[in-house]
Design an enzyme around this catalytic site. Structure first.
Site, short mmCIF file in Angstrom:
data_model
loop_
_atom_site.label_atom_id
_atom_site.label_comp_id
_atom_site.label_asym_id
_atom_site.label_seq_id
_atom_site.Cartn_x
_atom_site.Cartn_y
_atom_site.Cartn_z
N TYR A 179 3.02 -3.45 4.34
CA TYR A 179 2.57 -2.53 3.63
C TYR A 179 0.74 -3.11 3.92
O TYR A 179 0.23 -4.11 3.13
CB TYR A 179 2.51 -1.85 1.96
N ILE A 180 -0.42 -2.49 4.24
CA ILE A 180 -1.66 -2.64 5.38
C ILE A 180 -2.41 -2.28 4.11
O ILE A 180 -2.03 -0.82 3.79
CB ILE A 180 -1.91 -3.16 6.25
N ALA A 185 -1.18 4.13 17.77
CA ALA A 185 -1.55 5.10 17.11
C ALA A 185 0.21 5.43 15.79
O ALA A 185 1.18 5.88 16.88
CB ALA A 185 -1.17 6.42 18.20
N ILE A 225 2.21 7.83 12.51
CA ILE A 225 1.74 9.36 11.87
C ILE A 225 2.55 8.72 10.87
O ILE A 225 3.80 8.19 10.94
CB ILE A 225 1.17 10.30 11.68
N GLY A 247 -6.80 2.91 10.50
CA GLY A 247 -7.12 1.07 9.26
C GLY A 247 -6.97 0.36 10.37
O GLY A 247 -7.97 -0.76 10.16
N GLY A 297 12.27 8.16 1.34
CA GLY A 297 12.00 8.63 2.49
C GLY A 297 11.22 8.94 3.71
O GLY A 297 10.26 9.14 4.17
N TYR A 320 9.89 8.18 9.94
CA TYR A 320 9.11 6.91 10.33
C TYR A 320 9.48 5.49 11.04
O TYR A 320 9.52 5.39 11.99
CB TYR A 320 8.37 7.15 9.50
N PRO A 370 4.12 -4.83 10.76
CA PRO A 370 3.40 -5.21 9.85
C PRO A 370 3.95 -4.60 8.58
O PRO A 370 4.70 -3.49 8.59
CB PRO A 370 2.27 -3.89 9.66
N1 CAA Z 1 15.49 4.22 -3.42
C1 CAA Z 1 16.10 4.80 -4.58
N2 CAA Z 1 15.12 5.88 -5.21
C2 CAA Z 1 14.44 6.02 -4.83
C3 CAA Z 1 13.80 5.72 -4.03
C4 CAA Z 1 13.80 4.27 -3.65
N3 CAA Z 1 13.03 3.42 -3.28
N4 CAA Z 1 12.43 5.93 -3.83
C5 CAA Z 1 12.57 7.09 -4.83
N5 CAA Z 1 13.89 7.04 -5.53
C6 CAA Z 1 14.69 8.03 -6.27
C7 CAA Z 1 13.50 8.41 -7.35
O1 CAA Z 1 14.37 7.92 -7.68
C8 CAA Z 1 14.14 9.65 -8.27
O2 CAA Z 1 15.71 9.53 -8.61
P1 CAA Z 1 16.01 10.65 -9.41
O3 CAA Z 1 16.12 12.35 -8.58
O4 CAA Z 1 17.31 10.37 -9.91
O5 CAA Z 1 15.43 10.86 -10.76
C9 CAA Z 1 14.59 10.38 -6.37
O6 CAA Z 1 14.74 9.32 -5.54
C10 CAA Z 1 13.42 11.64 -6.02
O7 CAA Z 1 13.34 11.95 -5.07
P2 CAA Z 1 12.82 13.54 -4.49
O8 CAA Z 1 13.03 13.58 -3.79
O9 CAA Z 1 12.37 14.22 -5.60
O10 CAA Z 1 11.68 12.86 -4.11
P3 CAA Z 1 10.13 12.72 -3.94
O11 CAA Z 1 10.05 14.24 -3.11
O12 CAA Z 1 9.38 12.92 -5.64
O13 CAA Z 1 9.32 11.08 -3.49
C11 CAA Z 1 9.16 10.36 -1.35
C12 CAA Z 1 9.94 11.26 -1.55
C13 CAA Z 1 7.60 11.43 -1.07
C14 CAA Z 1 9.30 9.90 0.02
C15 CAA Z 1 8.43 9.19 -1.40
O14 CAA Z 1 9.88 8.77 -2.43
C16 CAA Z 1 7.74 8.32 -1.46
O15 CAA Z 1 6.65 7.99 -1.48
N6 CAA Z 1 8.40 6.86 -1.16
C17 CAA Z 1 7.28 5.51 -0.22
C18 CAA Z 1 7.41 6.04 1.07
C19 CAA Z 1 6.97 4.97 1.81
O16 CAA Z 1 6.59 3.91 1.16
N7 CAA Z 1 5.98 5.25 2.71
C20 CAA Z 1 5.49 4.50 3.24
C21 CAA Z 1 4.13 5.27 3.87
S1 CAA Z 1 3.10 3.57 5.41
C22 CAA Z 1 3.33 3.08 5.80
O17 CAA Z 1 5.15 3.92 6.66
C23 CAA Z 1 3.09 1.74 7.02
C24 CAA Z 1 3.90 0.97 7.05
O18 CAA Z 1 4.21 0.80 7.95
C25 CAA Z 1 4.29 0.44 5.95
#
Ligand code: CAA
Length: 247
Positions: free
Chosen positions: A185-186, A89, A91, A15, A149, A153, A183
């Site tokens: 969030y792009i 690169a 992931i 991207g 999460g 990374y 960066p």
């Molecule tokens: N802060 C605090 N609590 C959080 C939270 C946060 N940011 N995000 C989720 N939670 C909590 C939820 O409220 C939930 O609480 P309850 O259990 O009390 O209801 C709990 O955590 C959910 O936990 P799970 O273990 O069930 O998590 P999940 O499997 O549903 O999801 C995850 C986990 C897949 C990591 C998901 O939270 C997610 O996708 N998060 C976003 C991660 C992210 O921003 N990735 C960026 C990708 S793009 C990138 O990386 C490019 C870049 O450089 C910016």
């Protein structure tokens, strides 16, 4: 530019990488885009040609040191001196640590951090010999602030700062600059893969009120790659719509 400069971009078919390759190409660099898969490299190169960009794409597993060594040597011998190296690169394997497997940890570290080392280590001797080079490492807002999460990374991206600052000191007297870009969030497939509800919450935290555009990152790469950016080294330029501010 008097003589055509050569730029090598890992993650070049991704991207942000695609926008970087296109802009560097527009600016007159002979650009080589590296991709994790041979098929992606082929289809990407064809797509670029259709869009008016003549950019060579090659497959490369950045986490394999030998592969990087061969690639760099081949470009240097068959094409010419590499003056710009962009490590884009990257992931994700997002999951909370309590569920993260050793494989999810290692795969992300191997590509994002070890891949950056592998490319810097193999390209550097050539840049040192010529006493000129521009190394630009793509980190992330989440390397600066951490992210739920993303233990793997965020660690890989934070590690890029240590590499960038240390290497910058080692080569500062040799005409080589080493910088990071972080960066936020792009609008790329990587960010679009985040669950929509979670993504909407993230966007709500971005003061400018939108995702960034890949070309907004490419502009910074182009700037840092230019010969007159020689006084900027060991730095990190954040572009995140105000989501994370620091002096
Ligand atoms: N802060 C605090 N609590 C959080 C939270 C946060 N940011 N995000 C989720 N939670 C909590 C939820 O409220 C939930 O609480 P309850 O259990 O009390 O209801 C709990 O955590 C959910 O936990 P799970 O273990 O069930 O998590 P999940 O499997 O549903 O999801 C995850 C986990 C897949 C990591 C998901 O939270 C997610 O996708 N998060 C976003 C991660 C992210 O921003 N990735 C960026 C990708 S793009 C990138 O990386 C490019 C870049 O450089 C910016």
């Amino acid at each position: 530019m008097s003589k055509q400069q050569i730029a090598v971009v890992t993650g070049g078919t991704g991207g942000i990488g695609t926008a970087i390759c296109q802009l560097l190409s527009d600016q007159g660099y002979r650009t080589i885009a590296l991709s994790s898969s041979e098929r992606k490299a082929e289809t990407w190169q064809e797509d670029q040609l259709k869009a008016g960009y003549n950019i060579e794409a090659r497959p490369l597993n950045v986490s394999d040191f030998g592969d990087c060594e061969r690639l760099i040597l081949d470009v240097e011998e068959a094409i010419g001196p590499i003056s710009v190296l962009v490590n884009a690169a990257g992931i994700t394997r997002d999951t909370p640590l309590k569920r993260m497997t050793a494989d999810q940890w290692q795969t992300v570290i191997n590509v994002n951090l070890n891949g950056t080392f592998n490319m810097c280590r193999t390209a550097l001797p050539f840049m040192l010999e010529r006493e000129y080079g521009r190394i630009i490492n793509i980190s992330s807002i989440n390397g600066e602030k951490g992210q739920f999460g993303q233990v793997n990374y965020a660690t890989s991206k934070a590690g890029i700062y240590g590499l960038t600052m240390s290497l910058a000191q080692e080569v500062a007297r040799k005409g080589i600059t080493v910088n990071a870009i972080s960066p936020g969030y792009i609008a790329t497939d990587m960010v679009m893969a985040v669950d929509e509800a979670i993504r909407d919450k993230i966007i709500a935290q971005i003061p400018v009120g939108r995702l960034g555009e890949p070309k907004e990152i490419a502009r910074i790469v182009d700037f840092l790659a230019s010969p007159d950016a020689g006084f900027i080294t060991g730095s990190n330029i954040s572009a995140n719509g105000g989501q994370h501010m620091h002096p």
